[in-house]
Design a protein around this motif. Structure first.
Motif, PDB file in Angstrom:
ATOM      1  N   VAL A  71       0.841  -1.201   0.000  1.00  0.00           N
ATOM      2  CA  VAL A  71       0.000   0.000   0.000  1.00  0.00           C
ATOM      3  C   VAL A  71       0.875   1.249   0.000  1.00  0.00           C
ATOM      4  O   VAL A  71       0.598   2.219  -0.718  1.00  0.00           O
ATOM      5  CB  VAL A  71      -0.954  -0.010   1.208  1.00  0.00           C
ATOM      6  N   THR A  72       1.932   1.245   0.790  1.00  0.00           N
ATOM      7  CA  THR A  72       2.829   2.397   0.853  1.00  0.00           C
ATOM      8  C   THR A  72       3.463   2.671  -0.507  1.00  0.00           C
ATOM      9  O   THR A  72       3.497   3.815  -0.970  1.00  0.00           O
ATOM     10  CB  THR A  72       3.926   2.164   1.910  1.00  0.00           C
ATOM     11  N   LEU A  73       3.964   1.627  -1.160  1.00  0.00           N
ATOM     12  CA  LEU A  73       4.590   1.804  -2.472  1.00  0.00           C
ATOM     13  C   LEU A  73       3.569   2.254  -3.512  1.00  0.00           C
ATOM     14  O   LEU A  73       3.872   3.105  -4.360  1.00  0.00           O
ATOM     15  CB  LEU A  73       5.257   0.502  -2.911  1.00  0.00           C
ATOM     16  N   ALA A  74       2.376   1.691  -3.453  1.00  0.00           N
ATOM     17  CA  ALA A  74       1.336   2.108  -4.396  1.00  0.00           C
ATOM     18  C   ALA A  74       0.965   3.567  -4.188  1.00  0.00           C
ATOM     19  O   ALA A  74       0.767   4.320  -5.149  1.00  0.00           O
ATOM     20  CB  ALA A  74       0.105   1.217  -4.240  1.00  0.00           C
ATOM     21  N   ALA A  75       0.873   3.988  -2.931  1.00  0.00           N
ATOM     22  CA  ALA A  75       0.535   5.381  -2.628  1.00  0.00           C
ATOM     23  C   ALA A  75       1.634   6.321  -3.101  1.00  0.00           C
ATOM     24  O   ALA A  75       1.359   7.404  -3.634  1.00  0.00           O
ATOM     25  CB  ALA A  75       0.299   5.544  -1.128  1.00  0.00           C
ATOM     26  N   TRP A  76       2.886   5.898  -2.921  1.00  0.00           N
ATOM     27  CA  TRP A  76       3.999   6.738  -3.392  1.00  0.00           C
ATOM     28  C   TRP A  76       3.972   6.834  -4.915  1.00  0.00           C
ATOM     29  O   TRP A  76       4.082   7.927  -5.481  1.00  0.00           O
ATOM     30  CB  TRP A  76       5.331   6.149  -2.933  1.00  0.00           C
ATOM     31  N   PRO A 128      -1.389 -16.711  -7.540  1.00  0.00           N
ATOM     32  CA  PRO A 128      -2.455 -15.889  -8.124  1.00  0.00           C
ATOM     33  C   PRO A 128      -3.447 -15.397  -7.078  1.00  0.00           C
ATOM     34  O   PRO A 128      -4.006 -14.300  -7.206  1.00  0.00           O
ATOM     35  CB  PRO A 128      -3.129 -16.842  -9.123  1.00  0.00           C
ATOM     36  N   ALA A 129      -3.670 -16.209  -6.039  1.00  0.00           N
ATOM     37  CA  ALA A 129      -4.571 -15.790  -4.972  1.00  0.00           C
ATOM     38  C   ALA A 129      -4.038 -14.539  -4.275  1.00  0.00           C
ATOM     39  O   ALA A 129      -4.803 -13.629  -3.922  1.00  0.00           O
ATOM     40  CB  ALA A 129      -4.761 -16.920  -3.961  1.00  0.00           C
ATOM     41  N   GLU A 130      -2.715 -14.481  -4.088  1.00  0.00           N
ATOM     42  CA  GLU A 130      -2.124 -13.303  -3.460  1.00  0.00           C
ATOM     43  C   GLU A 130      -2.186 -12.076  -4.378  1.00  0.00           C
ATOM     44  O   GLU A 130      -2.359 -10.948  -3.920  1.00  0.00           O
ATOM     45  CB  GLU A 130      -0.678 -13.586  -3.053  1.00  0.00           C
ATOM     46  N   VAL A 131      -2.052 -12.307  -5.683  1.00  0.00           N
ATOM     47  CA  VAL A 131      -2.222 -11.205  -6.631  1.00  0.00           C
ATOM     48  C   VAL A 131      -3.633 -10.636  -6.504  1.00  0.00           C
ATOM     49  O   VAL A 131      -3.839  -9.416  -6.394  1.00  0.00           O
ATOM     50  CB  VAL A 131      -1.963 -11.673  -8.081  1.00  0.00           C
ATOM     51  N   VAL A 132      -4.612 -11.508  -6.503  1.00  0.00           N
ATOM     52  CA  VAL A 132      -6.006 -11.076  -6.417  1.00  0.00           C
ATOM     53  C   VAL A 132      -6.287 -10.374  -5.099  1.00  0.00           C
ATOM     54  O   VAL A 132      -6.912  -9.301  -5.058  1.00  0.00           O
ATOM     55  CB  VAL A 132      -6.949 -12.294  -6.589  1.00  0.00           C
ATOM     56  N   ALA A 133      -5.832 -10.967  -3.992  1.00  0.00           N
ATOM     57  CA  ALA A 133      -6.095 -10.386  -2.672  1.00  0.00           C
ATOM     58  C   ALA A 133      -5.494  -8.987  -2.552  1.00  0.00           C
ATOM     59  O   ALA A 133      -6.141  -8.053  -2.048  1.00  0.00           O
ATOM     60  CB  ALA A 133      -5.542 -11.295  -1.580  1.00  0.00           C
ATOM     61  N   THR A 134      -4.266  -8.822  -3.025  1.00  0.00           N
ATOM     62  CA  THR A 134      -3.606  -7.523  -2.899  1.00  0.00           C
ATOM     63  C   THR A 134      -4.184  -6.511  -3.867  1.00  0.00           C
ATOM     64  O   THR A 134      -4.343  -5.333  -3.522  1.00  0.00           O
ATOM     65  CB  THR A 134      -2.085  -7.674  -3.133  1.00  0.00           C
ATOM     66  N   ALA A 135      -4.504  -6.945  -5.073  1.00  0.00           N
ATOM     67  CA  ALA A 135      -5.123  -6.035  -6.038  1.00  0.00           C
ATOM     68  C   ALA A 135      -6.441  -5.499  -5.498  1.00  0.00           C
ATOM     69  O   ALA A 135      -6.732  -4.301  -5.597  1.00  0.00           O
ATOM     70  CB  ALA A 135      -5.350  -6.755  -7.370  1.00  0.00           C
ATOM     71  N   GLY A 136      -7.240  -6.372  -4.918  1.00  0.00           N
ATOM     72  CA  GLY A 136      -8.506  -5.935  -4.355  1.00  0.00           C
ATOM     73  C   GLY A 136      -8.329  -4.967  -3.211  1.00  0.00           C
ATOM     74  O   GLY A 136      -9.085  -3.986  -3.066  1.00  0.00           O
ATOM     75  N   LEU A 137      -7.328  -5.220  -2.385  1.00  0.00           N
ATOM     76  CA  LEU A 137      -7.062  -4.325  -1.257  1.00  0.00           C
ATOM     77  C   LEU A 137      -6.666  -2.937  -1.742  1.00  0.00           C
ATOM     78  O   LEU A 137      -7.185  -1.915  -1.251  1.00  0.00           O
ATOM     79  CB  LEU A 137      -5.957  -4.919  -0.377  1.00  0.00           C
ATOM     80  N   PHE A 173      -3.025 -13.097   2.546  1.00  0.00           N
ATOM     81  CA  PHE A 173      -1.991 -12.357   3.274  1.00  0.00           C
ATOM     82  C   PHE A 173      -1.983 -10.890   2.807  1.00  0.00           C
ATOM     83  O   PHE A 173      -2.069  -9.977   3.611  1.00  0.00           O
ATOM     84  CB  PHE A 173      -0.612 -12.970   3.023  1.00  0.00           C
ATOM     85  N   ALA A 174      -1.790 -10.684   1.502  1.00  0.00           N
ATOM     86  CA  ALA A 174      -1.899  -9.368   0.847  1.00  0.00           C
ATOM     87  C   ALA A 174      -1.032  -8.284   1.482  1.00  0.00           C
ATOM     88  O   ALA A 174      -1.374  -7.104   1.421  1.00  0.00           O
ATOM     89  CB  ALA A 174      -3.370  -8.913   0.834  1.00  0.00           C
ATOM     90  N   ASN A 175       0.101  -8.672   2.064  1.00  0.00           N
ATOM     91  CA  ASN A 175       0.919  -7.708   2.799  1.00  0.00           C
ATOM     92  C   ASN A 175       2.337  -8.251   2.936  1.00  0.00           C
ATOM     93  O   ASN A 175       2.560  -9.214   3.684  1.00  0.00           O
ATOM     94  CB  ASN A 175       0.291  -7.479   4.178  1.00  0.00           C
ATOM     95  N   PRO A 176       3.320  -7.650   2.262  1.00  0.00           N
ATOM     96  CA  PRO A 176       4.694  -8.164   2.360  1.00  0.00           C
ATOM     97  C   PRO A 176       5.266  -8.154   3.768  1.00  0.00           C
ATOM     98  O   PRO A 176       5.953  -9.095   4.170  1.00  0.00           O
ATOM     99  CB  PRO A 176       5.479  -7.223   1.435  1.00  0.00           C
ATOM    100  N   ALA A 177       5.005  -7.107   4.538  1.00  0.00           N
ATOM    101  CA  ALA A 177       5.560  -7.035   5.895  1.00  0.00           C
ATOM    102  C   ALA A 177       4.973  -8.130   6.777  1.00  0.00           C
ATOM    103  O   ALA A 177       5.696  -8.825   7.507  1.00  0.00           O
ATOM    104  CB  ALA A 177       5.296  -5.657   6.504  1.00  0.00           C
ATOM    105  N   LEU A 205       2.985  -7.514  -7.450  1.00  0.00           N
ATOM    106  CA  LEU A 205       2.278  -7.547  -8.732  1.00  0.00           C
ATOM    107  C   LEU A 205       0.804  -7.187  -8.538  1.00  0.00           C
ATOM    108  O   LEU A 205       0.212  -6.447  -9.334  1.00  0.00           O
ATOM    109  CB  LEU A 205       2.410  -8.938  -9.348  1.00  0.00           C
ATOM    110  N   GLY A 206       0.228  -7.688  -7.463  1.00  0.00           N
ATOM    111  CA  GLY A 206      -1.156  -7.365  -7.160  1.00  0.00           C
ATOM    112  C   GLY A 206      -1.366  -5.891  -6.883  1.00  0.00           C
ATOM    113  O   GLY A 206      -2.386  -5.314  -7.277  1.00  0.00           O
ATOM    114  N   ALA A 207      -0.404  -5.252  -6.205  1.00  0.00           N
ATOM    115  CA  ALA A 207      -0.507  -3.814  -5.946  1.00  0.00           C
ATOM    116  C   ALA A 207      -0.540  -3.040  -7.259  1.00  0.00           C
ATOM    117  O   ALA A 207      -1.331  -2.092  -7.419  1.00  0.00           O
ATOM    118  CB  ALA A 207       0.654  -3.353  -5.079  1.00  0.00           C
TER     119      ALA A 207
END
Length: 238
Positions: A71-76, A128-137, A173-177, A205-207
């Motif tokens: 989220v931080t990187l996407a916001a930046w 792919p599940a993590e891509v989807v989860a993070t993209a949605g977030l 998970f949708a969160n690297p940290a 990738l999801g972000a």
């Protein structure tokens, strides 16, 4: 968010630590109360939803309550959040906080403070599940901002994370940290260190995919009007 950068980074670190403590601690508690994996996941999910909602409401006014490098990187990148300097302070704080939260959870339940997870999550369908989860977030977080509904973030972001527990094969998970932190505990919520890198890659990738969804559904963010000097000052000056 007018707090000094050191205070905002501290909020990100402490918030991420608390989030991981909730995720890991509730997983430990659940496995001690029942052998039913479905009930274990439900208990873990509910605790995470409630804990995340509280943390966003509490720390959102201080740092934005990212608790998530994606989220931080996407916001930046989107220009709708921290500067590069601020992101460089947030992300290490988030990772350190996540590790600290896992250690704290283990300590509260009398487990070894650092015990790397043996929970292998390397199956290819999980990525792919993590891509989807993070993209949605990311889509949700930035969509709320574009729609002027950030006041709903504690409820809606927590609700989405709870849903992702169940509609993704990876339990969202949708969160690297948080992913890195969960490698430090050999418990229900853990992830084997060898499984971390593919998860993090899928999340990043999801972000990016989430930002594409934001652009498609809400339009591109207006170009910033800052001068080059103003942009440089935002990086160099606290």
């Amino acid at each position: 968010m007018n707090a000094p950068l050191i205070r905002r980074a501290a909020a990100e670190g402490l918030g991420t630590a608390a989030l991981v403590a909730v995720v890991v601690g509730s997983g430990i508690q659940a496995t001690g109360l029942t052998q039913d994996v479905g009930l274990q996941l439900l208990a873990n999910c509910l605790a995470t939803v409630f804990g995340l909602g509280v943390l966003i409401a509490l720390l959102g006014p201080v740092s934005g309550a990212h608790f998530n490098p994606a989220v931080t990187l996407a916001a930046w990148y989107d220009g709708d959040g921290p500067s590069l300097r601020e992101a460089a302070a947030y992300i290490p704080a988030q990772i350190a906080g996540a590790i600290g939260g896992a250690v704290l959870a283990d300590a509260m339940f009398g487990r070894p403070l650092v015990e790397f997870s043996t929970h292998d999550r390397s199956a290819g369908h999980l990525w792919p599940a993590e891509v989807v989860a993070t993209a949605g977030l990311v889509w949700l977080v930035f969509g709320l901002t574009r729609a002027g509904r950030t006041h709903l973030a504690p409820l809606l972001v927590a609700s989405y994370v709870g849903a992702a527990y169940w509609f993704t094969s990876s339990t969202g998970f949708a969160n690297p940290a948080v992913t890195i932190g969960r490698a430090f505990t050999d418990t229900f919520a853990g992830i084997a260190p060898a499984s971390v890198a593919p998860f993090v890659g899928a999340q990043l990738l999801g972000a990016a995919a989430g930002l594409v969804l934001v652009a498609v559904t809400f339009g591109r963010r207006p170009a910033p009007t800052r001068t080059v000097a103003e942009a440089a000052e935002s990086v160099l000056v606290p």
